[in-house]
Design a protein around this motif. Structure first.
Motif, short mmCIF file in Angstrom:
data_model
loop_
_atom_site.label_atom_id
_atom_site.label_comp_id
_atom_site.label_asym_id
_atom_site.label_seq_id
_atom_site.Cartn_x
_atom_site.Cartn_y
_atom_site.Cartn_z
N SER A 191 0.83 -1.20 0.00
CA SER A 191 0.00 0.00 0.00
C SER A 191 0.86 1.25 0.00
N ALA A 192 2.04 1.17 0.54
CA ALA A 192 2.92 2.32 0.53
C ALA A 192 3.43 2.62 -0.87
N GLN A 193 3.43 1.60 -1.73
CA GLN A 193 3.90 1.81 -3.08
C GLN A 193 2.84 2.44 -3.97
N VAL A 194 1.57 2.37 -3.70
CA VAL A 194 0.47 2.91 -4.49
C VAL A 194 0.00 4.19 -3.82
N SER A 195 -0.21 5.25 -4.65
CA SER A 195 -0.71 6.51 -4.12
C SER A 195 -1.77 7.06 -5.05
N VAL A 196 -2.82 7.67 -4.47
CA VAL A 196 -3.86 8.32 -5.24
C VAL A 196 -4.00 9.74 -4.73
N GLU A 197 -4.40 10.64 -5.61
CA GLU A 197 -4.48 12.05 -5.25
C GLU A 197 -5.56 12.71 -6.07
N ALA A 198 -6.32 13.62 -5.47
CA ALA A 198 -7.36 14.39 -6.15
C ALA A 198 -7.10 15.86 -5.93
N SER A 199 -7.26 16.65 -6.98
CA SER A 199 -7.05 18.10 -6.91
C SER A 199 -8.09 18.78 -7.77
N ILE A 200 -8.41 20.04 -7.42
CA ILE A 200 -9.38 20.83 -8.16
C ILE A 200 -8.69 22.11 -8.62
N ASP A 201 -8.95 22.52 -9.86
CA ASP A 201 -8.24 23.66 -10.41
C ASP A 201 -8.75 24.99 -9.86
N ASN A 202 -10.00 25.04 -9.39
CA ASN A 202 -10.54 26.29 -8.87
C ASN A 202 -11.58 25.96 -7.82
N ILE A 203 -11.37 26.43 -6.61
CA ILE A 203 -12.31 26.09 -5.54
C ILE A 203 -13.49 27.06 -5.52
#
Length: 368
Positions: free
Chosen positions: A30-42
């Motif tokens: 699990s330390a090898q896999v990473s997921v991330e979410a970002s938004i360009d304008n809040i």
């Protein structure tokens, strides 16, 4: 005693080592896999769009499943997904690959939205991102000053652009010039008298038919019994000379009687030539020596002339002749010029029609 205790510890370590490995292996993976979410304008205005980028870093051969949404489906109440667009993969360190998906969001209610964590599956195992926030704003309206409100504007005409109409204008000018030139050439062609040649088929009489027709006229005029034998023999010998000239193809009208007989000796028998020689001799005596003949002698010479014609006539010659008019060099040049002028006028008409269709169609497209 120490030996016994050490031995027991080693035995316990060997016994529990596989369980320790199985327990901590998922943590390492699990330390090898990473997921991330970002938004360009809040923050955005009502009806505008925001983009959420969801990234997953995993091994190159790992199966990554991003959450999917149908168009107009809500990711959270009040926020709908307009589109899901996968992005190109990017290489990361140590043989890892970064995969991403962009979600286009919009909203029509002004409030602060909480976007829950999104779940990404890597090789069937779910990984959640952090939650996001999206604030939707509206334009502030001053309701206390009603006079500052303006009604919606009507439909405005498109501004005139010369670049849109320039090609139509110049093609229209060219069309007018070609039309005027075509009309001018047509008038010139119409005013000039055309040279019309007709091929005629003429029915002509055969040489013996002409000669017999003239002899019948001599009989009808009763020239045999005329008191003027010179006129009779002149008419009779001229008829024979014309017949011989057309029948044998030499100029008998300009030859003497002896020359005619000598010319015919190669083609005719002696008896017919003797009768013809006697006829020409009698005629020469009458015309030049004022020789007086008897009536029966005139009849005999007339019969000899008819016999000579019947013996030498050709019946298998066609009686119809095609006559083609002969044009002068100037007339031939005029015919060629008129033919070229007609071709040029036809080409101008075709080009004018094509230009007219183009101008009408282009104008219709711009107006509508």
């Amino acid at each position: 005693m120490k030996f016994i205790i050490g031995y027991k510890v080693k035995e316990r370590v060997k016994w529990f080592l596989p369980f320790y490995l199985l327990a901590f292996l998922p943590l390492s993976l699990s330390a090898q896999v990473s997921v991330e979410a970002s938004i360009d304008n809040i923050e955005m205005l009502v009806g505008q769009q925001a983009h959420v980028t969801l990234k997953a870093v995993s091994k190159e051969n790992s199966k990554v499943e991003f959450p999917t949404f149908q168009p107009s489906q809500y990711v959270t109440p009040g926020v709908e997904v307009l589109n899901c667009q996968p992005q190109e993969d990017k290489e990361a360190d140590n043989g890892f690959v970064e995969k991403s998906m962009v979600y286009t969001l919009t909203s029509f209610d002004d409030t602060l939205y909480y976007i829950p964590p999104l779940t990404v599956k890597v090789d069937g195992k779910p990984y959640k991102t952090k939650s996001l926030a999206l604030k939707v704003l509206t334009i502030e309206v001053d309701t206390t000053h009603v006079d500052q409100f303006f009604p919606p504007k009507g439909v405005q005409e498109n501004p005139f652009l010369w670049s849109d109409w320039s090609s139509i204008f110049w093609f229209s000018v060219l069309l007018l010039i070609l039309s005027a030139l075509t009309y001018y050439l047509y008038v010139r062609l119409r005013d000039n008298k055309p040279i019309i040649t007709h091929i005629r088929i003429v029915k002509r009489l055969l040489p013996h038919q002409k000669a017999m027709k003239e002899i019948e006229q001599i009989k009808a005029d009763k020239m045999v019994t005329s008191e003027n034998p010179k006129e009779y023999y002149t008419k009779l010998t001229d008829t024979l000379r014309k017949y011989i000239e057309e029948r044998y193809g030499f100029n008998a009208m300009e030859m003497t009687s002896s020359e005619i007989i000598e010319k015919l000796m190669a083609t005719q028998d002696q008896k017919s030539l003797d009768e013809l020689r006697h006829l020409f001799t009698t005629a020469d005596l009458v015309k030049f020596a004022k020789y007086s003949t008897l009536i029966n002698e005139n009849d005999i010479n007339l019969v000899n002339a008819i016999d000579f014609i019947n013996q030498t006539k050709l019946d298998n010659v066609p009686t119809e002749e095609t006559v083609k008019p002969q044009l002068s060099e100037e007339d031939q040049r005029s015919v060629k010029t008129r033919r070229l002028l007609k071709i040029f006028i036809t080409a101008l008409l075709v080009v004018s029609v094509v230009l007219l269709v183009y101008v009408v169609y282009s104008t219709y497209q711009l107006i509508n």
